[in-house]
Design an enzyme around this catalytic site. Structure first.
Site, PDB file in Angstrom:
ATOM      1  N   GLU A   1      10.138 -15.468  -6.956  1.00  0.00           N
ATOM      2  CA  GLU A   1       9.142 -15.366  -5.855  1.00  0.00           C
ATOM      3  C   GLU A   1       7.707 -14.700  -6.506  1.00  0.00           C
ATOM      4  O   GLU A   1       7.642 -14.234  -7.390  1.00  0.00           O
ATOM      5  CB  GLU A   1       9.613 -14.354  -4.938  1.00  0.00           C
ATOM      6  CG  GLU A   1       8.632 -13.925  -3.842  1.00  0.00           C
ATOM      7  CD  GLU A   1       8.678 -15.205  -2.886  1.00  0.00           C
ATOM      8  OE1 GLU A   1       9.437 -15.785  -2.646  1.00  0.00           O
ATOM      9  OE2 GLU A   1       7.357 -15.310  -2.710  1.00  0.00           O
TER      10      GLU A   1
ATOM     11  N   CYS B   1       4.498  -4.612  -9.713  1.00  0.00           N
ATOM     12  CA  CYS B   1       4.970  -5.744 -10.590  1.00  0.00           C
ATOM     13  C   CYS B   1       4.372  -5.914 -12.001  1.00  0.00           C
ATOM     14  O   CYS B   1       5.203  -5.769 -12.729  1.00  0.00           O
ATOM     15  CB  CYS B   1       4.726  -7.146  -9.794  1.00  0.00           C
ATOM     16  SG  CYS B   1       5.781  -7.067  -8.227  1.00  0.00           S
TER      17      CYS B   1
ATOM     18  N   ASP C   1      20.815  -4.961   4.155  1.00  0.00           N
ATOM     19  CA  ASP C   1      20.127  -3.799   3.385  1.00  0.00           C
ATOM     20  C   ASP C   1      21.282  -2.918   3.271  1.00  0.00           C
ATOM     21  O   ASP C   1      22.071  -2.561   4.254  1.00  0.00           O
ATOM     22  CB  ASP C   1      18.972  -3.283   3.640  1.00  0.00           C
ATOM     23  CG  ASP C   1      18.171  -2.645   2.697  1.00  0.00           C
ATOM     24  OD1 ASP C   1      17.346  -3.219   2.261  1.00  0.00           O
ATOM     25  OD2 ASP C   1      18.547  -1.485   2.105  1.00  0.00           O
TER      26      ASP C   1
ATOM     27  N   GLY D   1      -2.100  -2.118 -11.557  1.00  0.00           N
ATOM     28  CA  GLY D   1      -1.124  -1.198 -11.204  1.00  0.00           C
ATOM     29  C   GLY D   1      -0.226  -2.076 -10.347  1.00  0.00           C
ATOM     30  O   GLY D   1       0.034  -3.101 -10.289  1.00  0.00           O
TER      31      GLY D   1
ATOM     32  N   GLY E   1     -12.522  -3.021 -13.925  1.00  0.00           N
ATOM     33  CA  GLY E   1     -12.432  -2.068 -13.336  1.00  0.00           C
ATOM     34  C   GLY E   1     -11.481  -1.060 -13.881  1.00  0.00           C
ATOM     35  O   GLY E   1     -11.263  -1.082 -15.138  1.00  0.00           O
TER      36      GLY E   1
ATOM     37  N   LYS F   1      -4.035  -1.525  -4.681  1.00  0.00           N
ATOM     38  CA  LYS F   1      -4.788  -2.767  -4.144  1.00  0.00           C
ATOM     39  C   LYS F   1      -5.152  -2.706  -2.719  1.00  0.00           C
ATOM     40  O   LYS F   1      -4.481  -2.000  -1.974  1.00  0.00           O
ATOM     41  CB  LYS F   1      -4.192  -4.033  -4.360  1.00  0.00           C
ATOM     42  CG  LYS F   1      -3.280  -4.382  -3.746  1.00  0.00           C
ATOM     43  CD  LYS F   1      -2.437  -5.481  -4.245  1.00  0.00           C
ATOM     44  CE  LYS F   1      -2.960  -6.860  -3.720  1.00  0.00           C
ATOM     45  NZ  LYS F   1      -2.129  -7.969  -4.062  1.00  0.00           N
TER      46      LYS F   1
ATOM     47  N   ARG G   1       2.222 -12.043  -3.240  1.00  0.00           N
ATOM     48  CA  ARG G   1       1.072 -10.974  -3.690  1.00  0.00           C
ATOM     49  C   ARG G   1       1.291 -10.061  -2.337  1.00  0.00           C
ATOM     50  O   ARG G   1       1.398 -10.475  -1.380  1.00  0.00           O
ATOM     51  CB  ARG G   1      -0.357 -11.315  -3.927  1.00  0.00           C
ATOM     52  CG  ARG G   1      -0.472 -12.240  -5.000  1.00  0.00           C
ATOM     53  CD  ARG G   1      -1.874 -13.045  -4.527  1.00  0.00           C
ATOM     54  NE  ARG G   1      -1.759 -13.920  -3.325  1.00  0.00           N
ATOM     55  CZ  ARG G   1      -2.757 -14.483  -2.891  1.00  0.00           C
ATOM     56  NH1 ARG G   1      -4.060 -14.255  -3.414  1.00  0.00           N
ATOM     57  NH2 ARG G   1      -2.616 -15.220  -1.716  1.00  0.00           N
TER      58      ARG G   1
HETATM   59  C1  UDX Z   1       1.506  -9.483  -8.467  1.00  0.00           C
HETATM   60  C2  UDX Z   1       1.097 -11.180  -8.715  1.00  0.00           C
HETATM   61  O1  UDX Z   1      -0.032 -11.392  -8.327  1.00  0.00           O
HETATM   62  C3  UDX Z   1       2.076 -11.889  -7.716  1.00  0.00           C
HETATM   63  O2  UDX Z   1       2.226 -13.234  -8.268  1.00  0.00           O
HETATM   64  C4  UDX Z   1       3.413 -11.334  -8.190  1.00  0.00           C
HETATM   65  O3  UDX Z   1       4.596 -11.871  -7.470  1.00  0.00           O
HETATM   66  C5  UDX Z   1       3.709  -9.902  -8.186  1.00  0.00           C
HETATM   67  O4  UDX Z   1       2.684  -9.098  -8.958  1.00  0.00           O
HETATM   68  P1  UDX Z   1       0.566  -7.677  -6.709  1.00  0.00           P
HETATM   69  O5  UDX Z   1       1.235  -6.735  -7.481  1.00  0.00           O
HETATM   70  O6  UDX Z   1       0.808  -7.886  -5.168  1.00  0.00           O
HETATM   71  O7  UDX Z   1       0.934  -9.219  -7.356  1.00  0.00           O
HETATM   72  O8  UDX Z   1      -0.981  -7.485  -6.820  1.00  0.00           O
HETATM   73  P2  UDX Z   1      -2.350  -8.577  -7.559  1.00  0.00           P
HETATM   74  O9  UDX Z   1      -3.072  -9.110  -6.601  1.00  0.00           O
HETATM   75  O10 UDX Z   1      -1.529  -9.435  -8.777  1.00  0.00           O
HETATM   76  O11 UDX Z   1      -2.933  -7.321  -8.334  1.00  0.00           O
HETATM   77  C6  UDX Z   1      -2.329  -6.437  -9.285  1.00  0.00           C
HETATM   78  C7  UDX Z   1      -3.270  -5.288  -9.615  1.00  0.00           C
HETATM   79  O12 UDX Z   1      -4.279  -5.814 -10.609  1.00  0.00           O
HETATM   80  C8  UDX Z   1      -3.983  -4.684  -8.424  1.00  0.00           C
HETATM   81  O13 UDX Z   1      -3.708  -3.140  -8.916  1.00  0.00           O
HETATM   82  C9  UDX Z   1      -5.437  -5.209  -8.699  1.00  0.00           C
HETATM   83  O14 UDX Z   1      -6.178  -4.053  -8.061  1.00  0.00           O
HETATM   84  C10 UDX Z   1      -5.621  -5.629 -10.080  1.00  0.00           C
HETATM   85  N1  UDX Z   1      -6.704  -6.573 -10.173  1.00  0.00           N
HETATM   86  C11 UDX Z   1      -6.499  -7.825  -9.671  1.00  0.00           C
HETATM   87  C12 UDX Z   1      -7.723  -6.205 -10.959  1.00  0.00           C
HETATM   88  O15 UDX Z   1      -7.921  -5.136 -11.499  1.00  0.00           O
HETATM   89  N2  UDX Z   1      -8.584  -7.180 -11.238  1.00  0.00           N
HETATM   90  C13 UDX Z   1      -8.619  -8.476 -10.660  1.00  0.00           C
HETATM   91  O16 UDX Z   1      -9.427  -9.363 -11.023  1.00  0.00           O
HETATM   92  C14 UDX Z   1      -7.313  -8.820  -9.879  1.00  0.00           C
END
Ligand code: UDX
Length: 447
Positions: free
Chosen positions: A159, A271, A32, A268, A264, A335, A162
């Protein structure tokens, strides 16, 4: 001889990938440009909250008691180039300031700094999420800059991890996707991923643009699924229906599936929001912008959820505004099981209410420090109970397990007004109502 791997960029993705590769039995060197990060990781500490990651790291970092010693960290590009047969590039690709497009400066600079040291044949593997077309450009740049010439080859291996499940997703991924330009590159990557592939993980071989697109397409699909159910929440609310029941019912259809249908305050994080925007920007550059105009709608449905939550909170405060009102916000991370507050819907709502004159007190099990850094003017409490003490309205904005276990009667005894709004459709309304609270949730009947 066993392959030696390096991991460039030790943020979320890189730190997890480095530790996971050591777990799979490889010698790994992580790099890094931030010496403080290297010092922290070398001491076996992880600079963010991610379940299981610190344990995994400690099992392998050289010099720690009982470790395998297979994982080390450095800030030297020369050392990395001399050490590795395969170099994984895991630096981040944030949204460009003031634009939708993706900021490629960290990826570009990783290639510019690494390539001039590559004297021996090497495979450089991009894992960062990039606009389609980047791999072809970077492959040419690599061959141009590396003393090894075209024996310094590129592969793209997106990649899908999550946050909150990073270790599990890296060690046991749903699928492994590799974009390669030669059989040699494919063979090397099959060797790296022999363990998960042996356990049944599908290994998908594609060309560069397809591999790059798989990642953005997957995130666009997930974002669309969430905005779809949130659009249904808007209609349910207008019609007096219940979106939670609706999601359950449509989810029984296997073609639709139950997952990612939780309505909901929306998505956010670091990603989904920036990836769908970068995807739209890239499609525009390619002359295919029409194909993705629906993502603009996906984005605006999502952003509308935050504004709607603020409106529900205003109504719960009596409708005339937030002045003199106290709002307890449960959750700050984007999350649960994460301390990440990047583009967090919860903090966005908290910030909006604060700016409109409400006195907001936030509590989150893990994200307090990050939240405070981003929104220093919000109030913070040491527990859910303390956040709720004296509050007129309670907002449940990140669905931590801890919040589902709260005792509504205990909270009711310290709150000033018993109004709770569930922004994640994760609380059980009955328990709250029985304890004397008015309970509202997004897209559900208002009892
Ligand atoms: C996401 C993708 O899932 C992952 O495959 C990728 O590599 C990176 O982006 P991540 O950002 O860790 O992963 O979160 P994820 O679990 O996808 O949730 C994203 C957002 O969606 C969160 O804010 C979560 O609260 C929201 N969410 C998720 C909902 O509002 N409703 C749902 O049913 C699922």
């Amino acid at each position: 001889m066993a392959l030696k791997l390096t991991v460039i960029g030790t943020g979320y993705l890189g730190a997890t990938h480095a530790a996971a590769m050591a777990e799979l039995g490889f010698e790994v060197l992580g790099l890094d440009i931030d010496p403080a990060k290297i010092e922290t990781l070398s001491a076996g500490r992880v600079p963010m909250y991610e379940p299981g990651l610190e344990d995994l790291l400690r099992r392998h970092v050289a010099g720690l008691p009982d470790s395998s010693g297979r994982l080390r960290f450095t800030t030297s590009w020369e050392e990395v180039a001399a050490f590795g047969d395969i170099h994984f590039v895991c630096v981040n690709t944030p949204q460009k300031h003031g634009e939708y497009a993706c900021d490629m400066s960290y990826v570009d600079s990783a290639f510019e700094l690494l390539a001039p040291h590559l004297k021996q044949p090497a495979l450089v593997v991009g894992k960062s999420t990039v606009p389609v077309g980047s791999a072809a450009r970077l492959a040419a740049r690599l061959a141009e800059l590396a003393p090894a010439g075209d024996r310094a080859e590129l592969a793209w291996n997106p990649e899908f991890l999550r946050e909150g499940f990073a270790v599990e997703d890296t060690l046991h991924p749903d699928r492994i996707v590799v974009g390669v330009a030669s059989e040699h590159a494919e063979k090397l990557l099959r060797e790296v991923y022999a363990t998960p592939v042996g356990e049944g993980t599908p290994f998908v071989v594609a060309d560069y643009p397809t591999a790059e697109l798989v990642k953005t397409a997957a995130n666009a699909f997930l974002a669309t699924k969430i905005s779809f159910i949130n659009a249904m929440a808007e209609v349910s609310e207008a019609a007096g229906g219940d979106v939670v029941k609706l999601a359950e019912a449509i989810g029984h259809d296997e073609r639709i599936g139950k997952k990612f249908l939780r309505a909901g305050i929306g998505f956010g994080g670091g990603c989904l929001p920036k990836d769908i925007r970068a995807f739209m920007a890239r499609a525009g550059e390619l002359g295919a912008d029409q194909a993705l105009t629906f993502l603009r709608e996906v984005d605006s449905i999502n952003m509308r959820r935050r504004a709607h939550m603020v409106e529900l909170a205003r109504e719960a405060c009596g409708g005339s505004g937030f002045l003199g009102k106290r709002i307890a916000v449960l959750g700050a991370a984007f999350k649960p099981d994460s301390d990440d507050v990047r583009d967090s819907p919860a903090l966005n709502v908290a910030g909006q209410i604060h700016l409109q004159g409400g006195q907001v007190t936030v509590y989150d099990p893990k994200a307090m420090e990050n939240a405070r850094r981003l929104f220093p003017t919000l109030g913070y409490a040491a527990s859910a109970l303390e956040a709720v003490r004296g509050a007129d309205v309670v907002l449940h904005l990140t669905e931590w397990q801890e919040f589902r276990e709260l005792d509504p009667a205990e909270l009711g005894a310290v709150a000033r007004g018993r109004h709770v709004i569930d922004g994640r459709n994760a609380l059980v309304p009955q328990g709250w109502r029985e304890a004397g609270w008015t309970f509202r949730a997004m897209g559900r009947p208002h009892a």
